[in-house]
Design an enzyme around this catalytic site. Structure first.
Site, short mmCIF file in Angstrom:
data_model
loop_
_atom_site.label_atom_id
_atom_site.label_comp_id
_atom_site.label_asym_id
_atom_site.label_seq_id
_atom_site.Cartn_x
_atom_site.Cartn_y
_atom_site.Cartn_z
N ASP A 183 0.88 -1.18 0.00
CA ASP A 183 0.00 0.00 0.00
C ASP A 183 0.92 1.23 0.00
OD1 ASP A 183 0.93 0.29 2.59
OD2 ASP A 183 -1.05 0.40 3.53
N CYS A 229 3.40 -3.07 3.94
CA CYS A 229 2.56 -1.92 4.29
C CYS A 229 3.31 -1.17 5.39
CB CYS A 229 1.13 -2.33 4.68
SG CYS A 229 0.94 -3.32 6.18
N THR A 277 3.16 -1.44 8.63
CA THR A 277 3.62 -2.35 9.68
C THR A 277 3.84 -3.78 9.18
OG1 THR A 277 1.33 -2.88 10.16
CG2 THR A 277 2.34 -1.11 11.48
N HIS A 281 10.67 -23.73 8.99
CA HIS A 281 9.72 -24.49 9.81
C HIS A 281 8.27 -24.32 9.37
CE1 HIS A 281 12.53 -24.98 13.58
NE2 HIS A 281 13.09 -25.39 12.45
N ASN A 282 7.92 -23.12 8.92
CA ASN A 282 6.49 -22.85 8.64
C ASN A 282 6.16 -22.84 7.15
OD1 ASN A 282 7.30 -20.45 11.01
ND2 ASN A 282 6.06 -22.22 11.56
N HIS A 322 8.19 -30.78 10.50
CA HIS A 322 7.58 -29.47 10.23
C HIS A 322 6.49 -29.60 9.17
CE1 HIS A 322 10.55 -27.82 12.82
NE2 HIS A 322 11.53 -28.32 12.09
C1 RB5 Z 1 -1.64 2.91 6.41
O1 RB5 Z 1 -1.61 4.15 7.06
C2 RB5 Z 1 -1.34 1.80 7.41
O2 RB5 Z 1 -2.41 1.63 8.26
C3 RB5 Z 1 -1.00 0.52 6.68
O3 RB5 Z 1 0.09 0.73 5.84
C4 RB5 Z 1 -0.63 -0.67 7.53
O4 RB5 Z 1 0.33 -0.35 8.48
C5 RB5 Z 1 -1.75 -1.45 8.08
O5 RB5 Z 1 -1.59 -2.49 8.73
#
Ligand code: RB5
Length: 149
Positions: A8, A65, A67, A98-99, A133
């Site tokens: 994103d 993204c 996070t 493992h996964n 596994h």
């Molecule tokens: C976008 O602001 C943010 O929420 C997105 O990139 C992400 O971190 C969501 O999990």
């Protein structure tokens, strides 16, 4: 090896960095967007990459993204996907060994570019160990089969 990549707006810069890095290693990359920093919704891109992995258009996926969380949650809703959000090299290695993770998820606001590229290299260079596994991953698949018709 062919990698599907997606992000994103929160992951756009790191996605571009990873693309350049993979291209410099002659790894083929298919970019499923987004293609700018304009605000978009991460589930759209998580699903696009996940669909490409399940359809075997690509061997593995990498999603980014802010996070790594939202886009991995979306990808993990697609049957057959095991997306791992990773912020360190040890977890990157284990998520494959493992996964048998088939998508790597990263957070641009969590890891710096240098670490992110090390994580990508570690993940791509690690093989699934199979054996005990494989039994455990099969149990994940059984849960999926029970809950997703
Ligand atoms: C976008 O602001 C943010 O929420 C997105 O990139 C992400 O971190 C969501 O999990």
């Amino acid at each position: 090896m062919k990698i599907g990549i997606g992000c994103d707006h929160g992951g756009y810069e790191l996605k571009e960095t990873i693309k350049e890095h993979l291209a410099s290693k002659d790894i083929e990359v298919v970019d499923y967007g987004t293609y700018s920093k304009e605000s978009v919704d991460y589930p759209v891109y998580g699903e696009k990459v996940a669909n490409a992995v399940v359809a075997e258009e690509v061997d593995y996926g990498i999603v980014v993204c802010g996070t790594g969380l939202g886009i991995s949650m979306a990808a993990n809703k697609v049957k057959g996907i095991r997306a791992a959000v990773v912020s360190d090299c040890f977890s990157a290695e284990m998520s494959k060994a493992h996964n048998n993770a088939n998508i790597l998820a990263l957070g641009e606001r969590v890891v710096g570019k240098g670490l992110a590229l090390k994580i990508v290299d570690t993940w791509l260079n690690t093989e699934f160990e199979g054996g005990r596994h494989a039994n455990r991953v099969d149990k994940i698949i059984q849960i999926e089969n029970k809950h997703y018709k």
